[in-house]
Write a protein that holds these residues in place. Structure first.
Motif, PDB file in Angstrom:
ATOM      1  N   THR A  77       0.855  -1.182   0.000  1.00 37.12           N
ATOM      2  CA  THR A  77       0.000   0.000   0.000  1.00 37.12           C
ATOM      3  C   THR A  77       0.889   1.229   0.000  1.00 37.12           C
ATOM      4  N   ALA A  78       0.311   2.342  -0.382  1.00 35.12           N
ATOM      5  CA  ALA A  78       1.046   3.601  -0.268  1.00 35.12           C
ATOM      6  C   ALA A  78       1.158   4.020   1.190  1.00 35.12           C
ATOM      7  N   ALA A  79       0.099   3.760   1.970  1.00 31.88           N
ATOM      8  CA  ALA A  79       0.050   4.217   3.356  1.00 31.88           C
ATOM      9  C   ALA A  79       1.090   3.542   4.230  1.00 31.88           C
ATOM     10  N   GLU A  80       1.664   2.401   3.807  1.00 29.06           N
ATOM     11  CA  GLU A  80       2.655   1.727   4.629  1.00 29.06           C
ATOM     12  C   GLU A  80       3.889   2.605   4.851  1.00 29.06           C
ATOM     13  N   GLU A  81       4.087   3.572   3.957  1.00 29.74           N
ATOM     14  CA  GLU A  81       5.235   4.469   4.129  1.00 29.74           C
ATOM     15  C   GLU A  81       5.183   5.197   5.466  1.00 29.74           C
ATOM     16  N   LEU A  82       3.973   5.410   5.986  1.00 25.39           N
ATOM     17  CA  LEU A  82       3.833   6.137   7.248  1.00 25.39           C
ATOM     18  C   LEU A  82       4.462   5.388   8.413  1.00 25.39           C
ATOM     19  N   VAL A  83       4.554   4.055   8.307  1.00 27.54           N
ATOM     20  CA  VAL A  83       5.111   3.282   9.431  1.00 27.54           C
ATOM     21  C   VAL A  83       6.462   2.659   9.090  1.00 27.54           C
ATOM     22  N   THR A  84       6.983   2.963   7.912  1.00 30.67           N
ATOM     23  CA  THR A  84       8.303   2.422   7.544  1.00 30.67           C
ATOM     24  C   THR A  84       9.374   3.497   7.435  1.00 30.67           C
ATOM     25  N   LEU A  85       8.995   4.746   7.616  1.00 31.08           N
ATOM     26  CA  LEU A  85       9.976   5.826   7.589  1.00 31.08           C
ATOM     27  C   LEU A  85      10.846   5.749   8.840  1.00 31.08           C
ATOM     28  N   ARG A  86      12.148   5.593   8.669  1.00 31.78           N
ATOM     29  CA  ARG A  86      13.023   5.385   9.815  1.00 31.78           C
ATOM     30  C   ARG A  86      14.053   6.500  10.010  1.00 31.78           C
ATOM     31  N   VAL A  87      14.509   7.102   8.944  1.00 31.94           N
ATOM     32  CA  VAL A  87      15.567   8.102   9.046  1.00 31.94           C
ATOM     33  C   VAL A  87      14.989   9.471   8.725  1.00 31.94           C
ATOM     34  N   PRO A  88      15.066  10.403   9.669  1.00 33.56           N
ATOM     35  CA  PRO A  88      14.537  11.737   9.382  1.00 33.56           C
ATOM     36  C   PRO A  88      15.338  12.400   8.273  1.00 33.56           C
ATOM     37  N   GLU A  89      14.611  13.139   7.426  1.00 28.11           N
ATOM     38  CA  GLU A  89      15.289  13.847   6.334  1.00 28.11           C
ATOM     39  C   GLU A  89      16.289  14.823   6.900  1.00 28.11           C
ATOM     40  N   VAL A  90      15.847  15.523   7.967  1.00 25.79           N
ATOM     41  CA  VAL A  90      16.731  16.486   8.616  1.00 25.79           C
ATOM     42  C   VAL A  90      16.119  16.837   9.963  1.00 25.79           C
TER      43      VAL A  90
END
Length: 460
Positions: free
Chosen positions: A439-452
């Motif tokens: 799903t596209a929404a899975e990105e919400l729980v797989t983001l691990r490294v902050p951009e900044v």
């Protein structure tokens, strides 16, 4: 014997007034409601419901085009405005009937006429001339669109009220404004086949939204329509069977319709507020406290007429909270600071919590997690489409304080995310949630490294 004819008189049959009347009646109150137009209010009759149906209609254009990439052969589709209008209007009428029925079943008496306030406990019905004595009065009359700027020929334009009465799809339309209504209608007409120009005086659309969300929408809209930012309307005139709109840079746009969607104002004119000493604020709204009570103890107000957060679910919540407080013995305040919301543009937008800029001001150091990617569907359809997902975290507490989504079904996704954010979910809570794949929404729980990591202003 009571000195009053009813316990509660509600002026206005929109979302907030209907909910308050029905819940109050459920608590045993004797309730009467007056509505001069149609029960259901702006949202049901000439707002979010019919507009969302038009959004659905417009999105089929993309679906037909995308189908080829998945092996479907579709003959060139044809759109018929009259069919959409007829079926849309029938659905609105059906919903209006449900609202009427629910009120009657709850025991609410409906007066289909305009009501005005005579004194703190009296309202007058203008058509029948009846006066009703009420222990309490609830004002829930909503707001109306305004035609601004007041330039020559502005009377030739239509608003978001009249747009639903159009008998044909305009070949060319100019939409003026940069908020929810302007953005959504511009998207609708562009999708249905109108040559659409969206004109906004500001440098970006959707003021108050996260800057990256605004930029993503502007980028998408620049490919779907003629997007003109930083320009203003100076006049409209009818010329050779068309409308000619003049802009501040000297250019002209020839269209069949001009839709003004630059703002709304509370419906307080002639309501009788002056008779009871209630003064409106600079925006024309009725000032109320946290329990929706005005300076006159017997008079309350909910919804857009109070200009707190002009969204249908907020009006409903305010109406329910009023009834719980006054008739249910459950004092309830509505939190206006954390409201999930969606913009039904194409691409769709879903937001809950703070923008990056506001979060930085409120929380100091924040982490920003972000993903931009091409959705799986676009890999076969070939559509040039990108999704933006952005999660903002307050470093001191690890709480998620903002989630921003631009892409398909963003409104549906943000409703579920809104529950978690409202409950105070942390980034760790997001991280330990198992993803639903693919799903596209899975990105919400797989983001691990902050951009900044964003620091407070002035901190290195």
């Amino acid at each position: 014997m009571s000195d009053f004819d009813v316990d509660l008189f509600v002026i206005g049959g929109g979302s907030g007034g209907v909910r308050a009347a029905r819940i109050a009646a459920g608590y045993g109150a004797k309730v009467m409601l007056a509505e001069e137009y149609r029960v259901g209010g702006t949202c049901v009759i000439r707002g979010c419901v019919p507009k969302k149906l038009m959004v659905y209609a417009g999105r089929f254009a993309d679906e037909f085009e995308d189908a080829a990439g998945f092996g479907w052969t579709v003959e060139k589709p044809r759109f018929d405005w009259a069919t959409l209008k007829r079926r849309r209007d029938a659905e609105v009428t059906r919903l209006e009937g449900i609202y009427d029925t629910n009120l009657i079943r709850a025991g609410v008496e409906i007066a289909p006429e305009r009501a005005v306030i005579e004194d703190p406990h009296t309202v007058r019905l203008l058509t029948s001339g009846r006066t009703i004595r009420a222990e309490r009065i609830l004002v829930a009359v909503g707001a109306h669109p305004v035609k601004e700027p007041a330039v020559p020929g502005i009377g030739l334009a239509i608003t978001s009220n009249e747009v639903f009465e159009l008998e044909s799809l305009p070949e060319r339309i100019l939409v003026i404004g940069g908020g929810y209504i302007a953005v959504e209608f511009a998207g609708v007409f562009a999708a249905l086949g109108s040559a659409t120009t969206l004109l906004h005086r500001g440098a970006g659309l959707l003021r108050g939204f996260d800057d990256e969300v605004r930029d993503a929408l502007a980028e998408a809209y620049s490919h779907r329509m003629d997007l003109r930012l930083g320009r203003t309307l100076t006049g409209i005139e009818r010329r050779d069977g068309a409308l000619c709109a003049r802009l501040d840079d000297g250019s002209e746009i020839r269209v069949d319709q001009v839709l003004i969607a630059t703002g709304r104002k509370p419906n307080v004119a002639g309501l009788g507020l002056d008779r009871v000493g209630i003064e409106v604020d600079a925006a024309g709204a009725i000032p109320v406290d946290a329990y929706s009570q005005t300076k006159v103890p017997s008079i309350y107000a909910v919804g857009d007429v109070t200009n707190r957060a002009n969204l249908t679910p907020v009006a409903i919540r305010e109406g329910h909270a009023f009834a719980d407080t006054v008739y249910g013995g459950k004092p309830t305040c509505v939190d206006h600071h954390l409201i999930p919301t969606a913009v039904f543009s194409t691409p769709e937008i879903g937001v809950v919590g703070h923008s990056e800029a506001v979060a930085r001001e409120l929380y100091g150091t924040i982490d920003v997690y972000k993903a931009r990617f091409r959705p799986m569907k676009a890999t076969l359809s070939g559509r040039d489409e990108r999704i933006l997902m952005k999660v903002i975290v307050a470093c001191a507490t690890d709480r998620v304080v903002g989630v921003h989504i631009v892409g398909h079904d963003a409104g549906e996704v943000i409703q579920a995310v809104g529950i978690a954010v409202t409950m105070g979910a942390t980034k760790a809570d997001f991280d330990r949630t198992i993803a639903v794949h693919p799903t596209a929404a899975e990105e919400l729980v797989t983001l691990r490294v902050p951009e900044v990591t964003k620091h407070p202003v002035g901190v290195g």
